[in-house]
Design a protein around this motif. Structure first.
Motif, PDB file in Angstrom:
ATOM      1  N   MET A   1       0.839  -1.197   0.000  1.00  0.00           N
ATOM      2  CA  MET A   1       0.000   0.000   0.000  1.00  0.00           C
ATOM      3  C   MET A   1       0.876   1.250   0.000  1.00  0.00           C
ATOM      4  N   LEU A 144      -5.295   0.054 -12.589  1.00  0.00           N
ATOM      5  CA  LEU A 144      -5.119  -1.218 -11.892  1.00  0.00           C
ATOM      6  C   LEU A 144      -3.976  -1.135 -10.887  1.00  0.00           C
ATOM      7  N   ALA A 145      -2.869  -0.492 -11.297  1.00  0.00           N
ATOM      8  CA  ALA A 145      -1.727  -0.340 -10.389  1.00  0.00           C
ATOM      9  C   ALA A 145      -2.102   0.512  -9.178  1.00  0.00           C
ATOM     10  N   SER A 147      -5.100   1.036  -8.008  1.00  0.00           N
ATOM     11  CA  SER A 147      -6.080   0.308  -7.208  1.00  0.00           C
ATOM     12  C   SER A 147      -5.395  -0.686  -6.277  1.00  0.00           C
ATOM     13  N   THR A 148      -4.334  -1.298  -6.765  1.00  0.00           N
ATOM     14  CA  THR A 148      -3.605  -2.283  -5.962  1.00  0.00           C
ATOM     15  C   THR A 148      -2.960  -1.650  -4.738  1.00  0.00           C
ATOM     16  N   VAL A 149      -2.424  -0.425  -4.904  1.00  0.00           N
ATOM     17  CA  VAL A 149      -1.678   0.203  -3.805  1.00  0.00           C
ATOM     18  C   VAL A 149      -2.524   1.153  -2.963  1.00  0.00           C
ATOM     19  N   THR A 150      -3.758   1.440  -3.408  1.00  0.00           N
ATOM     20  CA  THR A 150      -4.604   2.356  -2.645  1.00  0.00           C
ATOM     21  C   THR A 150      -5.881   1.697  -2.113  1.00  0.00           C
ATOM     22  N   GLY A 151      -6.321   0.616  -2.763  1.00  0.00           N
ATOM     23  CA  GLY A 151      -7.557  -0.035  -2.349  1.00  0.00           C
ATOM     24  C   GLY A 151      -8.803   0.571  -2.960  1.00  0.00           C
ATOM     25  N   LYS A 153     -11.424   1.375  -6.011  1.00  0.00           N
ATOM     26  CA  LYS A 153     -11.862   0.607  -7.164  1.00  0.00           C
ATOM     27  C   LYS A 153     -11.225   1.109  -8.454  1.00  0.00           C
ATOM     28  N   VAL A 154     -10.934   0.178  -9.357  1.00  0.00           N
ATOM     29  CA  VAL A 154     -10.317   0.522 -10.645  1.00  0.00           C
ATOM     30  C   VAL A 154     -11.194   1.501 -11.421  1.00  0.00           C
TER      31      VAL A 154
END
Length: 223
Positions: A1, A144-145, A147-151, A153-154
């Motif tokens: 995150m 997508l990147a 979304s992965t590190v922030t949570g 939604k894409v």
């Protein structure tokens, strides 16, 4: 995150990009003419223009996909980079002078001047078709990147970032595009240097990285 300072960099970049659009759209010449809006008044310096063109060659697919590709398949990708050299040379020496002399805003306008309106419509259609196929990928990859590190939604990230980019581009014209490209290029280069330095340092130095890549066959550009 993300850590707090990474959120700070992300938010600062979006805010400054928006402010650049507001500055050129609401102050100074305010993009009051077509020449000012589409051509930047034809008085911009070569350095920001050059950096903007260079930055336009980067995308999330480049920054995320190329390292993954080289790690998986080796350094054969360097041949793609070598192909850019003659392409850019031809563009700078052959095509750009013709477009500049013709005073056209797009290559499709030149097609109409050189041939007819049908050629322009066909070229424009093929371009729009290509963009509608590839542009979602360019938007989805960074979304997508993030979304992965922030949570987040894409879909939310994709819509938010797209609206911000559309806003500052629409209100500020070419000058905004150029200077936001300069800002993003500086951030990309600075981030790349920092990431490279951390990666090399954490693995024991450049010689260790080189020898590991060599032993793993990652530097064989003919494989």
């Amino acid at each position: 995150m993300f850590f707090w300072y990474e959120y700070l960099v992300l938010v600062a970049m979006l805010i400054f990009s928006t402010l650049i659009g507001l500055y050129f759209g609401c102050f100074g010449s305010k993009q009051s003419t077509t020449t000012e809006y589409l051509f930047g008044g034809k008085n911009m310096k070569f350095l920001p223009i050059g950096i903007s063109i260079t930055a336009s060659q980067f995308s999330a697919i480049t920054l995320i996909g190329v390292p993954s590709d080289v790690y998986t398949f080796g350094a054969f990708y360097w041949f793609v980079c070598l192909c850019y050299v003659p392409v850019f040379f031809l563009a700078a020496v052959v095509f750009y002078p013709v477009f500049f002399k013709a005073q056209v805003s797009t290559a499709y306008e030149y097609l109409e001047k050189r041939f007819d309106n049908k050629a322009r419509l066909l070229g424009s259609f093929l371009y729009l078709l290509r963009e509608n196929i590839t542009l979602p990928l360019f938007i989805y990859s960074p979304a997508l990147a993030l979304s992965t590190v922030t949570g987040v939604k894409v879909s939310v990230i994709a819509i938010a970032i797209s609206l911000i980019c559309i806003f500052y581009t629409a209100i500020g014209g070419l000058k905004t595009v150029v200077w936001t490209d300069v800002l993003q290029f500086v951030i990309i280069m600075a981030s790349t240097v920092v990431i490279t330095w951390i990666g090399v340092k954490s693995t024991g130095g450049f010689s260790t990285v080189w020898n590991t890549a060599l032993a793993g066959g990652r530097l064989d550009i003919f494989e």
